[in-house]
Design a protein around this motif. Structure first.
Motif, mmCIF file in Angstrom:
data_model
loop_
_atom_site.group_PDB
_atom_site.id
_atom_site.type_symbol
_atom_site.label_atom_id
_atom_site.label_comp_id
_atom_site.label_asym_id
_atom_site.label_seq_id
_atom_site.Cartn_x
_atom_site.Cartn_y
_atom_site.Cartn_z
ATOM 1 N N ALA A 70 -23.547 -57.085 -8.014
ATOM 2 C CA ALA A 70 -22.654 -55.973 -8.342
ATOM 3 C C ALA A 70 -23.392 -55.033 -9.283
ATOM 4 C CB ALA A 70 -21.390 -56.495 -9.013
ATOM 5 N N GLY A 71 -22.945 -53.805 -9.349
ATOM 6 C CA GLY A 71 -23.563 -52.826 -10.238
ATOM 7 C C GLY A 71 -22.568 -52.320 -11.249
ATOM 8 N N PHE A 72 -23.082 -51.757 -12.317
ATOM 9 C CA PHE A 72 -22.234 -51.180 -13.362
ATOM 10 C C PHE A 72 -22.676 -49.738 -13.556
ATOM 11 C CE2 PHE A 72 -20.774 -50.307 -17.646
ATOM 12 C CZ PHE A 72 -19.510 -50.871 -17.626
ATOM 13 N N MET A 73 -21.759 -48.803 -13.301
ATOM 14 C CA MET A 73 -22.074 -47.386 -13.444
ATOM 15 C C MET A 73 -20.836 -46.683 -13.981
ATOM 16 S SD MET A 73 -23.156 -44.606 -10.489
ATOM 17 C CE MET A 73 -24.633 -45.435 -9.987
ATOM 18 N N ILE A 74 -21.014 -45.910 -15.022
ATOM 19 C CA ILE A 74 -19.899 -45.141 -15.560
ATOM 20 C C ILE A 74 -19.664 -43.943 -14.658
ATOM 21 C CG2 ILE A 74 -19.068 -43.825 -17.559
ATOM 22 C CD1 ILE A 74 -19.421 -46.808 -18.131
ATOM 23 N N THR A 75 -18.435 -43.733 -14.246
ATOM 24 C CA THR A 75 -18.005 -42.656 -13.362
ATOM 25 C C THR A 75 -18.988 -42.377 -12.226
ATOM 26 O OG1 THR A 75 -18.887 -40.926 -14.819
ATOM 27 C CG2 THR A 75 -16.570 -41.510 -15.094
ATOM 28 N N PRO A 76 -19.117 -43.310 -11.283
ATOM 29 C CA PRO A 76 -20.017 -43.071 -10.154
ATOM 30 C C PRO A 76 -19.500 -41.952 -9.248
ATOM 31 C CG PRO A 76 -18.778 -45.079 -9.836
ATOM 32 C CD PRO A 76 -18.448 -44.592 -11.201
ATOM 33 N N PRO A 77 -20.399 -41.138 -8.718
ATOM 34 C CA PRO A 77 -19.969 -40.096 -7.776
ATOM 35 C C PRO A 77 -19.405 -40.730 -6.502
ATOM 36 C CG PRO A 77 -22.198 -39.671 -8.579
ATOM 37 C CD PRO A 77 -21.820 -41.046 -9.032
ATOM 38 N N LYS A 78 -18.265 -40.242 -6.051
ATOM 39 C CA LYS A 78 -17.598 -40.806 -4.876
ATOM 40 C C LYS A 78 -18.490 -40.739 -3.641
ATOM 41 C CE LYS A 78 -12.911 -39.739 -6.380
ATOM 42 N NZ LYS A 78 -11.738 -38.876 -6.152
ATOM 43 N N PHE A 79 -19.225 -39.637 -3.462
ATOM 44 C CA PHE A 79 -20.032 -39.485 -2.247
ATOM 45 C C PHE A 79 -21.130 -40.552 -2.182
ATOM 46 C CE2 PHE A 79 -22.849 -37.177 -5.061
ATOM 47 C CZ PHE A 79 -24.113 -37.407 -4.542
ATOM 48 N N LEU A 80 -21.671 -40.978 -3.337
ATOM 49 C CA LEU A 80 -22.690 -42.035 -3.332
ATOM 50 C C LEU A 80 -22.090 -43.366 -2.906
ATOM 51 C CD1 LEU A 80 -24.895 -41.469 -6.519
ATOM 52 C CD2 LEU A 80 -25.568 -41.266 -4.131
ATOM 53 N N LEU A 81 -20.896 -43.643 -3.389
ATOM 54 C CA LEU A 81 -20.236 -44.892 -3.023
ATOM 55 C C LEU A 81 -19.913 -44.892 -1.535
ATOM 56 C CD1 LEU A 81 -17.800 -45.392 -6.030
ATOM 57 C CD2 LEU A 81 -20.078 -46.375 -5.701
ATOM 58 N N GLU A 82 -19.299 -43.812 -1.069
ATOM 59 C CA GLU A 82 -18.876 -43.738 0.330
ATOM 60 C C GLU A 82 -20.062 -43.821 1.282
ATOM 61 O OE1 GLU A 82 -16.644 -40.113 0.318
ATOM 62 O OE2 GLU A 82 -14.946 -41.036 -0.733
ATOM 63 N N SER A 83 -21.154 -43.135 0.959
ATOM 64 C CA SER A 83 -22.312 -43.119 1.864
ATOM 65 C C SER A 83 -23.046 -44.456 1.907
ATOM 66 C CB SER A 83 -23.269 -41.990 1.485
ATOM 67 O OG SER A 83 -23.825 -42.220 0.206
ATOM 68 N N ASN A 84 -22.768 -45.335 0.943
ATOM 69 C CA ASN A 84 -23.405 -46.654 0.910
ATOM 70 C C ASN A 84 -22.435 -47.790 1.198
ATOM 71 O OD1 ASN A 84 -26.370 -46.387 -0.050
ATOM 72 N ND2 ASN A 84 -25.238 -44.956 -1.339
ATOM 73 N N GLY A 85 -21.203 -47.471 1.585
ATOM 74 C CA GLY A 85 -20.223 -48.516 1.890
ATOM 75 C C GLY A 85 -19.817 -49.328 0.673
ATOM 76 N N LEU A 86 -19.705 -48.666 -0.476
ATOM 77 C CA LEU A 86 -19.407 -49.334 -1.736
ATOM 78 C C LEU A 86 -18.098 -48.823 -2.325
ATOM 79 C CD1 LEU A 86 -22.984 -49.034 -3.279
ATOM 80 C CD2 LEU A 86 -22.052 -50.954 -1.985
ATOM 81 N N VAL A 87 -17.541 -49.587 -3.256
ATOM 82 C CA VAL A 87 -16.350 -49.161 -3.996
ATOM 83 C C VAL A 87 -16.527 -49.523 -5.467
ATOM 84 C CG1 VAL A 87 -14.736 -49.341 -2.063
ATOM 85 C CG2 VAL A 87 -15.122 -51.316 -3.527
ATOM 86 N N ALA A 88 -15.840 -48.795 -6.301
ATOM 87 C CA ALA A 88 -15.844 -49.085 -7.740
ATOM 88 C C ALA A 88 -14.597 -49.901 -8.059
ATOM 89 C CB ALA A 88 -15.849 -47.791 -8.538
ATOM 90 N N LEU A 89 -14.783 -50.963 -8.804
ATOM 91 C CA LEU A 89 -13.659 -51.789 -9.232
ATOM 92 C C LEU A 89 -12.924 -51.094 -10.372
ATOM 93 C CD1 LEU A 89 -15.452 -55.249 -9.194
ATOM 94 C CD2 LEU A 89 -13.939 -54.298 -7.453
ATOM 95 N N ASN A 90 -11.717 -51.519 -10.622
ATOM 96 C CA ASN A 90 -10.877 -50.915 -11.658
ATOM 97 C C ASN A 90 -11.524 -51.035 -13.048
ATOM 98 O OD1 ASN A 90 -8.909 -50.105 -13.425
ATOM 99 N ND2 ASN A 90 -7.314 -51.384 -12.566
ATOM 100 N N THR A 91 -11.670 -49.903 -13.706
ATOM 101 C CA THR A 91 -12.217 -49.892 -15.066
ATOM 102 C C THR A 91 -11.270 -49.166 -16.023
ATOM 103 O OG1 THR A 91 -13.472 -47.880 -14.571
ATOM 104 C CG2 THR A 91 -14.631 -49.988 -14.322
ATOM 105 N N ASP A 92 -9.984 -49.219 -15.716
ATOM 106 C CA ASP A 92 -9.006 -48.539 -16.564
ATOM 107 C C ASP A 92 -9.016 -49.042 -18.004
ATOM 108 O OD1 ASP A 92 -8.218 -46.991 -14.448
ATOM 109 O OD2 ASP A 92 -6.425 -48.169 -13.994
ATOM 110 N N PHE A 93 -9.504 -50.259 -18.200
ATOM 111 C CA PHE A 93 -9.506 -50.837 -19.533
ATOM 112 C C PHE A 93 -10.602 -50.245 -20.425
ATOM 113 C CE2 PHE A 93 -12.537 -53.127 -17.113
ATOM 114 C CZ PHE A 93 -13.570 -53.379 -17.993
ATOM 115 N N LEU A 94 -11.582 -49.569 -19.834
ATOM 116 C CA LEU A 94 -12.673 -49.008 -20.629
ATOM 117 C C LEU A 94 -12.192 -47.795 -21.423
ATOM 118 C CD1 LEU A 94 -15.618 -49.080 -18.052
ATOM 119 C CD2 LEU A 94 -15.272 -50.596 -20.011
ATOM 120 N N ALA A 95 -12.672 -47.677 -22.613
ATOM 121 C CA ALA A 95 -12.322 -46.531 -23.440
ATOM 122 C C ALA A 95 -13.095 -45.304 -22.947
ATOM 123 C CB ALA A 95 -12.688 -46.808 -24.896
ATOM 124 N N GLU A 96 -12.515 -44.148 -23.141
ATOM 125 C CA GLU A 96 -13.239 -42.929 -22.798
ATOM 126 C C GLU A 96 -14.278 -42.651 -23.865
ATOM 127 O OE1 GLU A 96 -10.995 -39.504 -21.793
ATOM 128 O OE2 GLU A 96 -9.621 -40.618 -20.513
#
Length: 132
Positions: A70-96
């Motif tokens: 798995a990878g860890f990336m703050i605010t990954p661009p959606k187009f990078l995820l979509e073009s690689n068949g990836l999704v970002a897991l919920n990170t709502d708990f992270l502080a801004e």
């Protein structure tokens, strides 16, 4: 960040046990920010296990797509995820994070700094939807 078909997509909960048992794809493992992340993980008794190490985002995303971890990336661009068949897991708990800009107060650059700040703010607001 994980593969779209990963079982973690539907049943993931952030926990120390999860972090400790997960295989990670690390980007720039010896960088300052990675060192800080490893220090914080160790404070919680976690020692990261790496499935792959790289210095490029494209290689890291490919490694994740191949299932090496798995990878860890703050605010990954959606187009990078979509073009690689990836999704970002919920990170709502992270502080801004608040980002600041410092400069020397010189009369000759005040207009440039003001223009830069205005443009940066406009671009951030316009592109918010492009990131997870």
């Amino acid at each position: 960040i994980v593969k779209k078909d990963s079982p973690l997509v539907n049943s993931f909960t952030w926990s120390e046990q999860c972090l400790d048992s997960m295989s990670w794809v690390a980007l720039q493992e010896d960088s300052y920010s990675m060192d800080l992340l490893k220090i914080e993980m160790r404070k919680h008794g976690c020692a990261p296990v790496y499935g792959a190490l790289t210095n490029t985002i494209s290689a890291a995303l490919k490694y994740i797509e191949l299932g090496l971890g798995a990878g860890f990336m703050i605010t990954p661009p959606k187009f990078l995820l979509e073009s690689n068949g990836l999704v970002a897991l919920n990170t709502d708990f992270l502080a801004e994070a608040e980002i600041g800009l410092a400069w020397r107060d010189k009369e000759e650059i005040n207009d440039i700094i003001t223009s830069f700040r205005t443009l940066a703010r406009e671009l951030i607001m316009a592109r918010r939807g492009d990131f997870v």
